[in-house]
Motif scaffolding. Structure first.
Motif, PDB file in Angstrom:
ATOM      1  N   ARG A 118       0.836  -1.204   0.000  1.00  0.00           N
ATOM      2  CA  ARG A 118       0.000   0.000   0.000  1.00  0.00           C
ATOM      3  C   ARG A 118       0.869   1.253   0.000  1.00  0.00           C
ATOM      4  NH1 ARG A 118      -4.394  -1.501   4.792  1.00  0.00           N
ATOM      5  NH2 ARG A 118      -5.387  -3.267   3.702  1.00  0.00           N
ATOM      6  N   ALA A 119       1.939   1.235   0.791  1.00  0.00           N
ATOM      7  CA  ALA A 119       2.829   2.393   0.852  1.00  0.00           C
ATOM      8  C   ALA A 119       3.507   2.634  -0.490  1.00  0.00           C
ATOM      9  CB  ALA A 119       3.876   2.200   1.952  1.00  0.00           C
ATOM     10  N   LEU A 120       3.933   1.560  -1.164  1.00  0.00           N
ATOM     11  CA  LEU A 120       4.515   1.713  -2.500  1.00  0.00           C
ATOM     12  C   LEU A 120       3.515   2.364  -3.456  1.00  0.00           C
ATOM     13  CD1 LEU A 120       6.318  -1.718  -3.144  1.00  0.00           C
ATOM     14  CD2 LEU A 120       7.273   0.361  -2.135  1.00  0.00           C
ATOM     15  N   ALA A 121       2.293   1.849  -3.461  1.00  0.00           N
ATOM     16  CA  ALA A 121       1.276   2.355  -4.386  1.00  0.00           C
ATOM     17  C   ALA A 121       0.924   3.807  -4.080  1.00  0.00           C
ATOM     18  CB  ALA A 121       0.029   1.477  -4.315  1.00  0.00           C
ATOM     19  N   LEU A 122       0.876   4.154  -2.795  1.00  0.00           N
ATOM     20  CA  LEU A 122       0.545   5.528  -2.411  1.00  0.00           C
ATOM     21  C   LEU A 122       1.597   6.507  -2.914  1.00  0.00           C
ATOM     22  CD1 LEU A 122      -1.653   7.023  -0.720  1.00  0.00           C
ATOM     23  CD2 LEU A 122      -0.054   6.922   1.199  1.00  0.00           C
ATOM     24  N   GLU A 123       2.864   6.123  -2.834  1.00  0.00           N
ATOM     25  CA  GLU A 123       3.928   7.018  -3.305  1.00  0.00           C
ATOM     26  C   GLU A 123       3.994   7.055  -4.834  1.00  0.00           C
ATOM     27  OE1 GLU A 123       5.304   9.120  -1.223  1.00  0.00           O
ATOM     28  OE2 GLU A 123       4.000   8.114   0.229  1.00  0.00           O
ATOM     29  N   LEU A 124       3.665   5.965  -5.497  1.00  0.00           N
ATOM     30  CA  LEU A 124       3.577   6.003  -6.955  1.00  0.00           C
ATOM     31  C   LEU A 124       2.449   6.931  -7.397  1.00  0.00           C
ATOM     32  CD1 LEU A 124       4.161   2.254  -7.920  1.00  0.00           C
ATOM     33  CD2 LEU A 124       5.688   4.191  -8.412  1.00  0.00           C
ATOM     34  N   GLU A 125       1.341   6.900  -6.675  1.00  0.00           N
ATOM     35  CA  GLU A 125       0.229   7.813  -6.962  1.00  0.00           C
ATOM     36  C   GLU A 125       0.671   9.263  -6.776  1.00  0.00           C
ATOM     37  OE1 GLU A 125      -4.206   6.850  -6.187  1.00  0.00           O
ATOM     38  OE2 GLU A 125      -3.505   7.846  -4.354  1.00  0.00           O
ATOM     39  N   ARG A 126       1.462   9.513  -5.739  1.00  0.00           N
ATOM     40  CA  ARG A 126       1.983  10.857  -5.489  1.00  0.00           C
ATOM     41  C   ARG A 126       2.918  11.295  -6.620  1.00  0.00           C
ATOM     42  NH1 ARG A 126       1.396  12.336  -0.571  1.00  0.00           N
ATOM     43  NH2 ARG A 126       1.702  10.192   0.152  1.00  0.00           N
ATOM     44  N   LEU A 127       3.810  10.393  -7.031  1.00  0.00           N
ATOM     45  CA  LEU A 127       4.749  10.720  -8.101  1.00  0.00           C
ATOM     46  C   LEU A 127       4.021  11.078  -9.402  1.00  0.00           C
ATOM     47  CD1 LEU A 127       7.532   8.011  -7.656  1.00  0.00           C
ATOM     48  CD2 LEU A 127       7.831  10.479  -7.481  1.00  0.00           C
ATOM     49  N   ALA A 128       3.043  10.298  -9.781  1.00  0.00           N
ATOM     50  CA  ALA A 128       2.332  10.547 -11.035  1.00  0.00           C
ATOM     51  C   ALA A 128       1.619  11.892 -11.009  1.00  0.00           C
ATOM     52  CB  ALA A 128       1.333   9.419 -11.306  1.00  0.00           C
ATOM     53  N   ASN A 129       0.932  12.178  -9.917  1.00  0.00           N
ATOM     54  CA  ASN A 129       0.143  13.411  -9.868  1.00  0.00           C
ATOM     55  C   ASN A 129       1.002  14.648  -9.701  1.00  0.00           C
ATOM     56  OD1 ASN A 129      -2.862  12.761  -9.984  1.00  0.00           O
ATOM     57  ND2 ASN A 129      -2.127  11.227  -8.532  1.00  0.00           N
ATOM     58  N   HIS A 130       2.026  14.590  -8.865  1.00  0.00           N
ATOM     59  CA  HIS A 130       2.911  15.748  -8.733  1.00  0.00           C
ATOM     60  C   HIS A 130       3.646  16.034 -10.046  1.00  0.00           C
ATOM     61  CE1 HIS A 130       1.941  16.263  -4.677  1.00  0.00           C
ATOM     62  NE2 HIS A 130       3.008  15.774  -4.071  1.00  0.00           N
ATOM     63  N   THR A 131       4.057  14.990 -10.740  1.00  0.00           N
ATOM     64  CA  THR A 131       4.718  15.181 -12.030  1.00  0.00           C
ATOM     65  C   THR A 131       3.769  15.818 -13.042  1.00  0.00           C
ATOM     66  OG1 THR A 131       6.203  13.309 -11.650  1.00  0.00           O
ATOM     67  CG2 THR A 131       5.888  14.007 -13.932  1.00  0.00           C
ATOM     68  N   GLY A 132       2.549  15.325 -13.074  1.00  0.00           N
ATOM     69  CA  GLY A 132       1.555  15.924 -13.957  1.00  0.00           C
ATOM     70  C   GLY A 132       1.298  17.380 -13.627  1.00  0.00           C
ATOM     71  N   ASP A 133       1.288  17.713 -12.328  1.00  0.00           N
ATOM     72  CA  ASP A 133       1.042  19.096 -11.922  1.00  0.00           C
ATOM     73  C   ASP A 133       2.196  20.016 -12.302  1.00  0.00           C
ATOM     74  OD1 ASP A 133      -1.419  18.519 -10.940  1.00  0.00           O
ATOM     75  OD2 ASP A 133      -0.869  18.592  -8.818  1.00  0.00           O
ATOM     76  N   LEU A 134       3.446  19.540 -12.167  1.00  0.00           N
ATOM     77  CA  LEU A 134       4.575  20.365 -12.611  1.00  0.00           C
ATOM     78  C   LEU A 134       4.461  20.660 -14.107  1.00  0.00           C
ATOM     79  CD1 LEU A 134       7.752  19.005 -10.764  1.00  0.00           C
ATOM     80  CD2 LEU A 134       6.409  21.049 -10.253  1.00  0.00           C
ATOM     81  N   PHE A 177      12.290   7.012  -1.277  1.00  0.00           N
ATOM     82  CA  PHE A 177      11.562   6.049  -0.443  1.00  0.00           C
ATOM     83  C   PHE A 177      11.311   4.755  -1.218  1.00  0.00           C
ATOM     84  CE2 PHE A 177       7.467   4.217   0.795  1.00  0.00           C
ATOM     85  CZ  PHE A 177       7.612   4.069   2.162  1.00  0.00           C
ATOM     86  N   LEU A 178      10.837   4.880  -2.443  1.00  0.00           N
ATOM     87  CA  LEU A 178      10.535   3.693  -3.239  1.00  0.00           C
ATOM     88  C   LEU A 178      11.788   2.892  -3.563  1.00  0.00           C
ATOM     89  CD1 LEU A 178       7.875   5.290  -5.596  1.00  0.00           C
ATOM     90  CD2 LEU A 178       7.474   3.383  -4.032  1.00  0.00           C
ATOM     91  N   GLU A 179      12.872   3.585  -3.881  1.00  0.00           N
ATOM     92  CA  GLU A 179      14.147   2.896  -4.135  1.00  0.00           C
ATOM     93  C   GLU A 179      14.550   2.061  -2.926  1.00  0.00           C
ATOM     94  OE1 GLU A 179      16.632   2.555  -6.322  1.00  0.00           O
ATOM     95  OE2 GLU A 179      16.541   4.124  -7.823  1.00  0.00           O
ATOM     96  N   GLU A 180      14.488   2.667  -1.748  1.00  0.00           N
ATOM     97  CA  GLU A 180      14.897   1.973  -0.529  1.00  0.00           C
ATOM     98  C   GLU A 180      13.977   0.801  -0.233  1.00  0.00           C
ATOM     99  OE1 GLU A 180      14.799   5.095   2.323  1.00  0.00           O
ATOM    100  OE2 GLU A 180      16.782   5.906   1.779  1.00  0.00           O
ATOM    101  N   GLN A 181      12.675   1.010  -0.377  1.00  0.00           N
ATOM    102  CA  GLN A 181      11.718  -0.037  -0.026  1.00  0.00           C
ATOM    103  C   GLN A 181      11.780  -1.209  -0.995  1.00  0.00           C
ATOM    104  OE1 GLN A 181      10.033  -0.095   2.857  1.00  0.00           O
ATOM    105  NE2 GLN A 181      11.213   1.771   3.266  1.00  0.00           N
ATOM    106  N   LEU A 182      11.958  -0.924  -2.258  1.00  0.00           N
ATOM    107  CA  LEU A 182      12.053  -2.013  -3.229  1.00  0.00           C
ATOM    108  C   LEU A 182      13.335  -2.811  -3.051  1.00  0.00           C
ATOM    109  CD1 LEU A 182      10.697  -0.146  -6.376  1.00  0.00           C
ATOM    110  CD2 LEU A 182       9.645  -2.126  -5.264  1.00  0.00           C
ATOM    111  N   GLY A 183      14.342  -2.223  -2.432  1.00  0.00           N
ATOM    112  CA  GLY A 183      15.588  -2.929  -2.177  1.00  0.00           C
ATOM    113  C   GLY A 183      15.559  -3.799  -0.936  1.00  0.00           C
ATOM    114  N   ALA A 184      14.546  -3.624  -0.080  1.00  0.00           N
ATOM    115  CA  ALA A 184      14.479  -4.414   1.157  1.00  0.00           C
ATOM    116  C   ALA A 184      13.030  -4.754   1.483  1.00  0.00           C
ATOM    117  CB  ALA A 184      15.120  -3.634   2.306  1.00  0.00           C
ATOM    118  N   PRO A 185      12.391  -5.580   0.659  1.00  0.00           N
ATOM    119  CA  PRO A 185      10.972  -5.892   0.890  1.00  0.00           C
ATOM    120  C   PRO A 185      10.789  -6.807   2.094  1.00  0.00           C
ATOM    121  CG  PRO A 185      11.837  -7.204  -0.914  1.00  0.00           C
ATOM    122  CD  PRO A 185      12.930  -6.248  -0.531  1.00  0.00           C
ATOM    123  N   PRO A 186       9.687  -6.644   2.838  1.00  0.00           N
ATOM    124  CA  PRO A 186       9.405  -7.557   3.948  1.00  0.00           C
ATOM    125  C   PRO A 186       8.848  -8.874   3.434  1.00  0.00           C
ATOM    126  CG  PRO A 186       7.639  -5.971   3.749  1.00  0.00           C
ATOM    127  CD  PRO A 186       8.671  -5.586   2.722  1.00  0.00           C
TER     128      PRO A 186
END
Length: 493
Positions: free
Chosen positions: A228-244, A400-409
């Protein structure tokens, strides 16, 4: 801690018995709420709960410095009560909504008019505030706008090109979402939550899942919280990029506008790689979720993420290096720190005015209890500040995503949740890409939804856009509007 004894305190993503929520006579309840807001609390939700004897007022207060929430309620009432807005401007829209929905009049409210519906059926336009004077003219924009955009009406009071006052009327997208949730959860409830605001599918779905899990006395497995945390930050990345990109387009800076339009699609495709579709529908469910991320796909996601982050970094540098862009962004649409605090702004709009306000930091739940990010702020409160906060969050979300994808639970992704507890209230806050999402679920004696309240961040922030236009040229409206980029449908529930 600053939690008063009279209010019942709880943590984000937890539930309490409805009978344990303290109650006051209406006037005393308003006074107690105002006192706690004066002490530094913040109004996350204020809504009515109908009963046979009248309607109860319910307040959810956020004490950000203490990482704590508080809840209180009034005794059932009819007729009127003293307006909270007179002491706390952040309550102005909440009280108008309660009046519209339940007929309770906040006596003394300075501008009492409908929020979404006029005379029960029509959009809430009604009368508008007017500025008198021989050189004053009025400009009406919308509800139909150019391009594919949701409807909303903007009424400007101007002297020449200068905006003296902007009033925003919404309600054209009202879909009756909250009313449809009564008696649920239904088979359609999850789909309704995923489309409260279509660009915030993960944010609202996560808040709903947290509320249901709290009512069931369970918690999603750690790996599901991580997803969920990964998806939430991907959602943030897409929308902030679109807004810029959209901000660049509004000042005719085409290199960043064109690049960010493409890169936003790249981030959406990463969500599709994670969940099977570009908006994340189907990924989040109460109890966890049905979709995992195996190592091969995680490695592919990480590689594509790096490419997209490098691309957006280049596009952002073009934007910041252009003097013409800075000249249009700086000192345009300024909302001061005090104004943002008085209005109860959340998310990017709050942080761009220097407020340290972020659910991931102030009220961490789910995976953010174990992996926090710095709060991205900027002090100036103008268009440039709102753009810079987006850029800071893009960088930090990427890291955050780089770090989390490198050490998944390890572990499973789903645990069957039991039925919701009867006669209980649950509160769930999520930091969506626009800001704080608040879901409040109240069940009846059978464990069904007696009342389900949703507060999208746009509900807090539309007043900030109105304030940002004061003393601005009316030609600055598209740029200011895009710098907030609020949701019409997320407001028109």
């Amino acid at each position: 801690m600053n939690i008063p004894r009279e209010f019942l305190w709880l943590s984000n993503g937890t539930s309490v018995p409805w009978a344990d929520v303290p109650e006051w006579p209406p006037a005393e309840f308003v006074a107690a709420t105002a006192a706690e807001l004066d002490r530094g609390g913040r109004l996350s939700a204020w809504f009515g709960v109908p009963e046979d004897a009248g309607t109860r007022l319910v307040a959810i207060l956020a004490f950000d410095g203490d990482n704590t929430l508080a809840v209180g309620r009034s005794e059932p009432l009819t007729g009127s009560y003293p307006a909270l807005t007179l002491r706390q401007p952040q309550a102005h829209l909440f009280e108008r909504e309660v009046w519209e929905q339940h007929g309770l009049v906040p006596a003394g409210h300075p501008w009492l008019k409908p929020v979404r519906r006029q005379d029960g059926a029509h959009p809430a336009v009604g009368s508008f505030f007017e500025v008198a004077g021989g050189e004053i003219h009025e400009v009406a924009v919308g509800p139909v706008h150019a391009g594919i955009i949701e409807p909303g009406h903007f009424r400007f009071q101007c002297q020449g090109e200068e905006v003296l006052h902007l009033e925003i009327a919404l309600g054209y997208q009202h879909r009756g979402v909250e009313a449809a949730l009564a008696g649920g959860p239904h088979r359609a409830t999850m789909s309704q939550m995923e489309t409260v605001a279509g660009d915030t599918t993960i944010g609202h779905a996560t808040a709903y899942a947290m509320a249901l899990e709290a009512l069931a006395g369970t918690e999603a497995p750690l790996r599901a919280q991580w997803l969920r945390a990964l998806a939430l930050e991907l959602e943030r990345l897409a929308n902030h990029t679109g807004d810029l990109g959209a901000l660049a387009g509004d000042v005719a800076f085409l290199p960043t506008a064109a690049a960010c339009g493409k890169i936003r699609g790249d981030f959406l495709n990463l969500t599709a790689l994670l969940s099977g579709n570009r908006f994340g529908r189907g990924l989040v469910r109460p109890g966890g979720g049905p979709l995992n991320l195996e190592p091969a796909r995680a490695a592919q996601l990480r590689e594509k993420l790096r490419t997209a982050l490098a691309d957006v970094a280049a596009a952002a540098e073009w934007l910041w290096d252009a003097n013409a862009v800075r000249a249009r962004f700086e000192l345009t649409g300024t909302v001061s720190h005090r104004q943002a605090n008085d209005l109860g702004l959340v998310g990017v709009a709050a942080r761009a005015s220097g407020l340290v306000r972020d659910v991931r930091f102030d009220h961490p739940a789910g995976w953010h209890r174990f992996a926090q990010m710095p709060v991205s702020t900027w002090p100036d409160g103008d268009v440039f500040a709102r753009a810079r906060v987006r850029w800071l969050e893009i960088q930090r979300a990427g890291k955050f995503l780089e770090e989390q994808l490198g050490a998944p639970p390890d572990g499973g992704i789903f645990e069957t949740a039991g039925p919701p507890a009867a006669d209980a209230l649950a509160v769930a806050l999520v930091e969506g890409w626009r800001g704080e999402i608040c879901h409040v679920a109240l069940t009846d004696g059978a464990g069904k939804f007696r009342r389900y309240k949703i507060v999208d961040p746009s509900f807090h922030n539309w007043a900030g856009l109105s304030l940002a236009l004061r003393r601005q040229a009316i030609s600055d409206f598209p740029l200011c509007n895009k710098s907030f980029n609020l949701s019409y449908c997320g407001f028109d529930l």
